[in-house]
Design an enzyme around this catalytic site. Structure first.
Site, PDB file in Angstrom:
ATOM      1  N   GLY A  15      -7.379   9.009  16.797  1.00 53.17           N
ATOM      2  CA  GLY A  15      -7.545   7.723  17.489  1.00 53.17           C
ATOM      3  C   GLY A  15      -7.606   7.915  18.994  1.00 53.17           C
ATOM      4  O   GLY A  15      -6.980   8.823  19.535  1.00 53.17           O
ATOM      5  N   ASP A 146       0.793   6.823  19.210  1.00 60.18           N
ATOM      6  CA  ASP A 146       1.890   6.681  18.242  1.00 60.18           C
ATOM      7  C   ASP A 146       3.168   7.394  18.682  1.00 60.18           C
ATOM      8  O   ASP A 146       4.253   7.095  18.181  1.00 60.18           O
ATOM      9  CB  ASP A 146       1.478   7.233  16.869  1.00 60.18           C
ATOM     10  CG  ASP A 146       0.337   6.444  16.247  1.00 60.18           C
ATOM     11  OD1 ASP A 146      -0.020   5.396  16.807  1.00 60.18           O
ATOM     12  OD2 ASP A 146      -0.184   6.882  15.215  1.00 60.18           O
ATOM     13  N   GLY A 191       0.993   2.214  15.133  1.00 56.47           N
ATOM     14  CA  GLY A 191       1.989   3.278  15.163  1.00 56.47           C
ATOM     15  C   GLY A 191       2.197   3.917  13.807  1.00 56.47           C
ATOM     16  O   GLY A 191       3.037   4.808  13.644  1.00 56.47           O
ATOM     17  N   GLU A 247       2.661  -2.291  12.161  1.00 59.18           N
ATOM     18  CA  GLU A 247       1.648  -2.309  11.101  1.00 59.18           C
ATOM     19  C   GLU A 247       2.126  -1.517   9.882  1.00 59.18           C
ATOM     20  O   GLU A 247       1.630  -1.695   8.785  1.00 59.18           O
ATOM     21  CB  GLU A 247       0.349  -1.686  11.613  1.00 59.18           C
ATOM     22  CG  GLU A 247       0.510  -0.204  12.018  1.00 59.18           C
ATOM     23  CD  GLU A 247      -0.790   0.511  12.385  1.00 59.18           C
ATOM     24  OE1 GLU A 247      -1.838  -0.137  12.452  1.00 59.18           O
ATOM     25  OE2 GLU A 247      -0.729   1.738  12.601  1.00 59.18           O
ATOM     26  N   GLN A 303      -4.691  -2.241  22.233  1.00 58.08           N
ATOM     27  CA  GLN A 303      -3.494  -1.563  22.749  1.00 58.08           C
ATOM     28  C   GLN A 303      -3.717  -0.083  23.021  1.00 58.08           C
ATOM     29  O   GLN A 303      -2.907   0.563  23.653  1.00 58.08           O
ATOM     30  CB  GLN A 303      -2.325  -1.742  21.778  1.00 58.08           C
ATOM     31  CG  GLN A 303      -2.501  -1.007  20.464  1.00 58.08           C
ATOM     32  CD  GLN A 303      -1.695  -1.610  19.330  1.00 58.08           C
ATOM     33  OE1 GLN A 303      -0.487  -1.530  19.326  1.00 58.08           O
ATOM     34  NE2 GLN A 303      -2.375  -2.212  18.369  1.00 58.08           N
TER      35      GLN A 303
HETATM   36  O1  F6P Z   1      -4.098   7.541  15.852  1.00 50.45           O
HETATM   37  C1  F6P Z   1      -3.220   6.532  16.032  1.00 50.45           C
HETATM   38  C2  F6P Z   1      -3.629   5.215  15.482  1.00 50.45           C
HETATM   39  O2  F6P Z   1      -3.978   4.440  16.567  1.00 50.45           O
HETATM   40  C3  F6P Z   1      -2.558   4.545  14.611  1.00 50.45           C
HETATM   41  O3  F6P Z   1      -1.592   3.899  15.350  1.00 50.45           O
HETATM   42  C4  F6P Z   1      -3.368   3.621  13.763  1.00 50.45           C
HETATM   43  O4  F6P Z   1      -2.722   3.348  12.544  1.00 50.45           O
HETATM   44  C5  F6P Z   1      -4.578   4.443  13.528  1.00 50.45           C
HETATM   45  O5  F6P Z   1      -4.756   5.249  14.655  1.00 50.45           O
HETATM   46  C6  F6P Z   1      -5.839   3.668  13.286  1.00 50.45           C
HETATM   47  O6  F6P Z   1      -6.852   4.574  13.080  1.00 50.45           O
HETATM   48  P1  F6P Z   1      -8.385   4.265  12.991  1.00 50.45           P
HETATM   49  O7  F6P Z   1      -8.876   3.994  14.365  1.00 50.45           O
HETATM   50  O8  F6P Z   1      -8.956   5.519  12.431  1.00 50.45           O
HETATM   51  O9  F6P Z   1      -8.531   3.084  12.103  1.00 50.45           O
END
Ligand code: F6P
Length: 414
Positions: A15, A146, A191, A247, A303
């Site tokens: 992410g 995270d 997170g 979440e 965020q």
């Molecule tokens: O990598 C961290 C994160 O932002 C988490 O907090 C979140 O659950 C996840 O990525 C979401 O990932 P994606 O963008 O692949 O849906």
């Protein structure tokens, strides 16, 4: 300084964050200043590398202003991926392919900026390299909003996301007080399985704001009925109730609360479910059962890329970990991740160090139980004292025509 013979390659994975490009700038600038011939960027991480989607960064980042813009640009300049390498003993074909591409590009130093899953990639590639007598050095550069990477005091990206969460939580609390009408607002915060980000909502509690009423982290088993009772009780005595919820909260049977909504349909290569809908599910339940106006606010991707309110501490450290990775690799290190070590809180001093990648990859660092209150619905003062130094000071974006200017990748060479 040691003479650098081979080339450098850098990728971004997982992410995005508001400061991951500051780490890219740190790698690029330090490698260049220390005499690297070429610094390549992988487009979309290892997944792109496997398709030989590689660019010479000097064609795209051409001057000091570009480096400054890159630092201040949110999300991943090179693009990202969620790509899981197979275990080395299971399938070597993909490794052979990666190493033959790296050899063709005369790569000697490989940097990967990412979180838990990306460190898994560095671990596997450095292990394969040692097993096969390759000279390529592999170093992990930490990043994740995270904040769940082991060994490091915190991860670049977290401080800015925490600053954003603290700030907008204050704004939402103000907004909730505007009408003379009772309401409940639920804030859903990212997170995954660690509550570091959700806990940052407590930053809103300060001189001019009473902060959220409750904070629920994934470290504590979530009881939906008990939650409803607590909300109803608060609602009896307050006009506006604001609750921050991760979440990733799970019920006693191990299901994510958002799974109760049956709207999950996507799982990535690492087996991570897309977590969304916790706040909406609970807000609807409150509307029906408590009978009041509710709002579900999913902070979602806002965020993680809020570079307009970046923490100066965070963006500076992000650059430093990039630079430290290059220095370590050029000095011969491999199979390591850069970590941040907090020397003191006041004044806040943090230094970089190296840590064995095998002890970091795939380990999730959770919020310690003693940093959560006994009732399991708020974080303690220790938690807030830990986060506060990480959100300090600002770095104003470069504003053009009233909006922040970003540096974006284009395949048109400058
Ligand atoms: O990598 C961290 C994160 O932002 C988490 O907090 C979140 O659950 C996840 O990525 C979401 O990932 P994606 O963008 O692949 O849906």
């Amino acid at each position: 300084m040691r003479e650098i013979k081979g080339n450098v390659i850098v990728g971004q994975s997982g992410g995005p964050t508001a400061v991951i490009n500051s780490s890219l700038a740190g790698v690029y600038k330090t490698a260049r200043d220390r005499g690297a011939k070429k610094v390549y960027g992988m487009l979309h991480g290892v997944q792109g590398l496997l398709e030989e989607r590689v660019v010479d960064l000097a064609d795209h980042i051409t001057n000091e202003l570009d480096i400054e813009l890159l630092k201040r640009t949110p999300s991943s300049y090179l693009g990202s991926c969620r790509y899981k390498l197979p275990e080395i003993f299971e399938d070597q074909e993909v490794y052979k392919k990666i190493f033959s591409i790296l050899e063709k590009l005369e790569i000697e130093y490989f940097f990967y900026i990412g979180g838990n899953d990306s460190m898994d990639t560095i671990k596997k590639l450095s292990d394969y390299s040692i097993l096969n007598g390759s000279k390529i050095r592999f170093i992990g550069v930490p990043k994740t909003i995270d904040n769940d990477l082991a060994a490091t005091d915190h991860t670049p990206g977290y401080g800015s996301a925490a600053k954003y969460i603290g700030s907008i939580t204050k704004e939402v609390i103000r907004d909730g007080l505007v009408y003379d009408q009772q309401n409940v607002t639920l804030l859903e915060i990212m997170g995954r399985n660690a509550g570091w980000l959700t806990g940052a909502a407590a930053l809103a509690k300060c001189e001019d704001c009473e902060g959220p009423d409750m904070i629920f982290l994934p470290e504590i088993t979530f009881d939906v009925d008990d939650f409803m009772r607590r909300v109803a009780k608060l609602h009896e005595r307050k006009k506006s109730v604001v609750v921050a919820i991760s979440e990733g909260v799970k019920t006693a049977d191990g299901r994510y609360v958002c799974e109760l909504t049956d709207n999950i349909d996507y799982v990535d290569a690492f087996g991570h479910k897309q977590l969304t809908g916790t706040a909406r599910f609970l807000a609807e339940k409150i509307s029906k059962e408590v009978g009041c106006k509710t709002r579900a606010i999913e902070f979602n991707s806002l965020q993680r890329c809020a570079s307009h309110i970046v923490s100066r501490v965070d963006i500076t450290e992000a650059f430093q970990v990039g630079g430290a990775a290059v220095k370590a690799a050029f000095e011969g290190e491999t199979g390591k991740m850069i970590i941040l070590k907090r020397v003191s809180d006041d004044p806040y001093i943090c230094v970089t160090d190296l840590y064995d990648i095998h002890k970091v990859a795939n380990v999730e660092k959770k919020v310690p139980r003693e940093w959560i209150n006994e009732a399991g619905d708020y974080v303690t003062e220790e938690f807030v004292n830990y986060v506060k130094p990480l959100i300090q000071a600002e770095l104003t974006p470069i504003m053009v025509d009233g909006l922040p200017r970003h540096l974006y990748y284009t395949d048109k060479v400058k």
